[in-house]
Design an enzyme around this catalytic site. Structure first.
Site, PDB file in Angstrom:
ATOM      1  N   ASN A   9       0.852  -1.193   0.000  1.00  0.00           N
ATOM      2  CA  ASN A   9       0.000   0.000   0.000  1.00  0.00           C
ATOM      3  C   ASN A   9       0.891   1.248   0.000  1.00  0.00           C
ATOM      4  O   ASN A   9       1.508   1.586   1.006  1.00  0.00           O
ATOM      5  CB  ASN A   9      -0.900  -0.061   1.257  1.00  0.00           C
ATOM      6  CG  ASN A   9      -1.864   1.099   1.342  1.00  0.00           C
ATOM      7  OD1 ASN A   9      -1.560   2.204   0.895  1.00  0.00           O
ATOM      8  ND2 ASN A   9      -3.020   0.863   1.947  1.00  0.00           N
ATOM      9  N   ASP A  67      -1.116  -3.777  10.410  1.00  0.00           N
ATOM     10  CA  ASP A  67      -2.462  -4.174  10.027  1.00  0.00           C
ATOM     11  C   ASP A  67      -3.382  -3.164  10.686  1.00  0.00           C
ATOM     12  O   ASP A  67      -3.217  -2.831  11.867  1.00  0.00           O
ATOM     13  CB  ASP A  67      -2.791  -5.601  10.478  1.00  0.00           C
ATOM     14  CG  ASP A  67      -3.959  -6.135   9.656  1.00  0.00           C
ATOM     15  OD1 ASP A  67      -3.820  -6.226   8.419  1.00  0.00           O
ATOM     16  OD2 ASP A  67      -5.019  -6.436  10.227  1.00  0.00           O
ATOM     17  N   TYR A 150     -10.806   4.997   4.346  1.00  0.00           N
ATOM     18  CA  TYR A 150     -11.968   5.589   5.010  1.00  0.00           C
ATOM     19  C   TYR A 150     -11.721   7.037   5.453  1.00  0.00           C
ATOM     20  O   TYR A 150     -12.566   7.620   6.134  1.00  0.00           O
ATOM     21  CB  TYR A 150     -12.367   4.734   6.227  1.00  0.00           C
ATOM     22  CG  TYR A 150     -12.835   3.334   5.836  1.00  0.00           C
ATOM     23  CD1 TYR A 150     -14.181   3.065   5.589  1.00  0.00           C
ATOM     24  CD2 TYR A 150     -11.920   2.289   5.687  1.00  0.00           C
ATOM     25  CE1 TYR A 150     -14.611   1.793   5.213  1.00  0.00           C
ATOM     26  CE2 TYR A 150     -12.338   1.008   5.316  1.00  0.00           C
ATOM     27  CZ  TYR A 150     -13.675   0.775   5.076  1.00  0.00           C
ATOM     28  OH  TYR A 150     -14.093  -0.491   4.706  1.00  0.00           O
ATOM     29  N   ASP A 151     -10.580   7.625   5.088  1.00  0.00           N
ATOM     30  CA  ASP A 151     -10.290   9.005   5.513  1.00  0.00           C
ATOM     31  C   ASP A 151     -11.430   9.991   5.189  1.00  0.00           C
ATOM     32  O   ASP A 151     -11.753  10.836   6.030  1.00  0.00           O
ATOM     33  CB  ASP A 151      -8.982   9.510   4.893  1.00  0.00           C
ATOM     34  CG  ASP A 151      -7.754   8.970   5.618  1.00  0.00           C
ATOM     35  OD1 ASP A 151      -7.884   8.548   6.783  1.00  0.00           O
ATOM     36  OD2 ASP A 151      -6.665   8.968   5.021  1.00  0.00           O
ATOM     37  N   HIS A 176      -3.598   6.926  14.070  1.00  0.00           N
ATOM     38  CA  HIS A 176      -3.355   5.592  14.626  1.00  0.00           C
ATOM     39  C   HIS A 176      -1.987   5.059  14.176  1.00  0.00           C
ATOM     40  O   HIS A 176      -1.247   4.477  14.956  1.00  0.00           O
ATOM     41  CB  HIS A 176      -4.479   4.643  14.187  1.00  0.00           C
ATOM     42  CG  HIS A 176      -4.756   4.643  12.701  1.00  0.00           C
ATOM     43  ND1 HIS A 176      -4.805   5.805  11.948  1.00  0.00           N
ATOM     44  CD2 HIS A 176      -4.948   3.631  11.817  1.00  0.00           C
ATOM     45  CE1 HIS A 176      -5.043   5.506  10.688  1.00  0.00           C
ATOM     46  NE2 HIS A 176      -5.131   4.197  10.574  1.00  0.00           N
ATOM     47  N   ARG A 177      -1.657   5.316  12.882  1.00  0.00           N
ATOM     48  CA  ARG A 177      -0.370   4.828  12.356  1.00  0.00           C
ATOM     49  C   ARG A 177       0.778   5.589  13.006  1.00  0.00           C
ATOM     50  O   ARG A 177       1.794   5.008  13.394  1.00  0.00           O
ATOM     51  CB  ARG A 177      -0.366   5.003  10.825  1.00  0.00           C
ATOM     52  CG  ARG A 177       0.767   4.296  10.109  1.00  0.00           C
ATOM     53  CD  ARG A 177       0.471   4.057   8.645  1.00  0.00           C
ATOM     54  NE  ARG A 177      -0.608   3.094   8.473  1.00  0.00           N
ATOM     55  CZ  ARG A 177      -1.877   3.422   8.147  1.00  0.00           C
ATOM     56  NH1 ARG A 177      -2.207   4.678   7.914  1.00  0.00           N
ATOM     57  NH2 ARG A 177      -2.802   2.498   8.051  1.00  0.00           N
TER      58      ARG A 177
HETATM   59  P1  IMP Z   1      -4.681  -3.747   5.675  1.00  0.00           P
HETATM   60  O1  IMP Z   1      -3.822  -3.319   4.519  1.00  0.00           O
HETATM   61  O2  IMP Z   1      -5.088  -5.180   5.619  1.00  0.00           O
HETATM   62  O3  IMP Z   1      -4.067  -3.347   6.975  1.00  0.00           O
HETATM   63  O4  IMP Z   1      -6.050  -2.957   5.501  1.00  0.00           O
HETATM   64  C1  IMP Z   1      -6.201  -1.686   6.010  1.00  0.00           C
HETATM   65  C2  IMP Z   1      -7.515  -1.094   5.514  1.00  0.00           C
HETATM   66  O5  IMP Z   1      -8.056  -0.301   6.570  1.00  0.00           O
HETATM   67  C3  IMP Z   1      -7.270  -0.136   4.363  1.00  0.00           C
HETATM   68  O6  IMP Z   1      -7.500  -0.742   3.119  1.00  0.00           O
HETATM   69  C4  IMP Z   1      -8.275   0.972   4.627  1.00  0.00           C
HETATM   70  O7  IMP Z   1      -9.509   0.609   4.106  1.00  0.00           O
HETATM   71  C5  IMP Z   1      -8.389   0.986   6.128  1.00  0.00           C
HETATM   72  N1  IMP Z   1      -7.414   1.949   6.725  1.00  0.00           N
HETATM   73  C6  IMP Z   1      -6.332   1.654   7.491  1.00  0.00           C
HETATM   74  N2  IMP Z   1      -5.665   2.764   7.821  1.00  0.00           N
HETATM   75  C7  IMP Z   1      -6.326   3.781   7.233  1.00  0.00           C
HETATM   76  C8  IMP Z   1      -6.090   5.193   7.201  1.00  0.00           C
HETATM   77  O8  IMP Z   1      -5.105   5.737   7.728  1.00  0.00           O
HETATM   78  N3  IMP Z   1      -6.992   5.903   6.520  1.00  0.00           N
HETATM   79  C9  IMP Z   1      -8.081   5.345   5.897  1.00  0.00           C
HETATM   80  N4  IMP Z   1      -8.320   4.043   5.875  1.00  0.00           N
HETATM   81  C10 IMP Z   1      -7.444   3.260   6.552  1.00  0.00           C
END
Ligand code: IMP
Length: 191
Positions: A9, A67, A150-151, A176-177
Site C-alpha cells: 500500500n 495491520d 476511510y479518511d 493511529h499509524r
Molecule cells: P490492511 O492493509 O489489511 O491493513 O487494511 C487496512 C484497511 O483499513 C485499508 O484498506 C483501509 O480501508 C483501512 N485503513 C487503514 N488505515 C487507514 C487510514 O489511515 N486511513 C483510511 N483508511 C485506513
C-alpha cells in the site's frame, strides 16, 4: 540500520516514511511489496505478525508490518480487520459507500469510531508489537480527497473536518499509524 516495511500500500508507505524520517533519521526504510501470505489471522496483531514474519524470513532483515482498519462502535467494532474488503471488493469508494449506507439511520451522536493500527516488528532478536488508536466519528457523507481508504468519512475527535480534508502532515502527527510507529521508533532508538 535498514528496516523493511512489508506493504503493498503506497499510501501507508508514504505515511510511515514521513513519520520515521523525523523519529529515526539514521535508519533506512525499504519496502517489500512482493507476494504476501493470506491474512488468516483473527486480530490486527495476528495479521501484522503474518506479514512481518514473512518478510523477515524472505529478506533476513529486520521487518515490520502494519495491520489496520476502522472500528465503528454501533457495529460492534466492525469493519475492523475486514476494513480493506468490507464490500467484498478492495475498492475504497465502494467500501466507504457501504459503511455510510449501513449507518444511514444512525444519528450524529451515535457514530463514534476509531482507526486502529497494530505494527509488528520481527527481527533475529524476536517479535514485538505496538498499537495506536485514533478516536473520532463517521461523517454523514464523504468529504475531502486527501489520504486513502476511510479518511473521507472519518472525523477525528476535536475536528469538524474529515481526515481526508486534513493536510498529510497533520494526519501523520496524530493518526493511529503515527501512534503505533512512534512507539516502534522509541523502542528501536533504545536498542
Ligand atoms: P490492511 O492493509 O489489511 O491493513 O487494511 C487496512 C484497511 O483499513 C485499508 O484498506 C483501509 O480501508 C483501512 N485503513 C487503514 N488505515 C487507514 C487510514 O489511515 N486511513 C483510511 N483508511 C485506513
Amino acid at each position: 540500520m535498514e528496516l523493511i516495511f512489508a506493504t503493498g500500500n503506497q499510501h501507508k508507505a508514504n505515511e510511515v516514511q514521513q513519520i520515521l524520517q523525523q523519529r529515526l533519521p539514521g535508519v533506512t526504510v525499504g519496502t517489500y511489496d512482493g507476494e504476501s501470505p493470506a491474512e488468516t489471522g483473527t486480530s490486527f496483531l495476528e495479521n501484522a505478525l503474518i506479514k512481518a514474519r514473512n518478510v523477515h524470513q524472505l529478506t533476513g532483515k529486520p521487518a515490520f508490518a502494519d495491520d489496520s482498519g476502522i472500528s465503528v462502535e454501533v457495529m460492534g467494532g466492525a469493519p475492523g480487520i475486514f476494513s480493506a474488503i468490507w464490500s467484498g471488493t478492495r475498492d475504497d469508494e465502494t467500501n466507504r459507500n457501504l459503511l455510510l449506507a449501513q449507518l444511514q439511520d444512525i444519528s450524529v451522536e451515535h457514530r463514534q469510531a476509531s482507526f486502529v493500527c497494530t505494527v509488528a516488528f520481527v527481527s533475529d532478536g524476536g517479535e514485538v508489537s505496538f498499537t495506536g488508536v485514533w478516536p473520532g466519528a463517521i461523517a454523514l457523507e464523504a468529504r475531502g480527497d486527501g489520504g486513502f481508504g476511510y479518511d473521507p468519512v472519518f472525523i477525528p475527535e476535536g475536528f469538524e473536518v474529515t481526515a481526508a480534508e486534513l493536510p498529510a502532515e497533520v494526519k501523520n502527527s496524530m493518526s493511529h499509524r503515527f501512534l503505533a510507529i512512534t512507539q516502534m521508533a522509541d523502542y528501536l532508538s533504545q536498542l
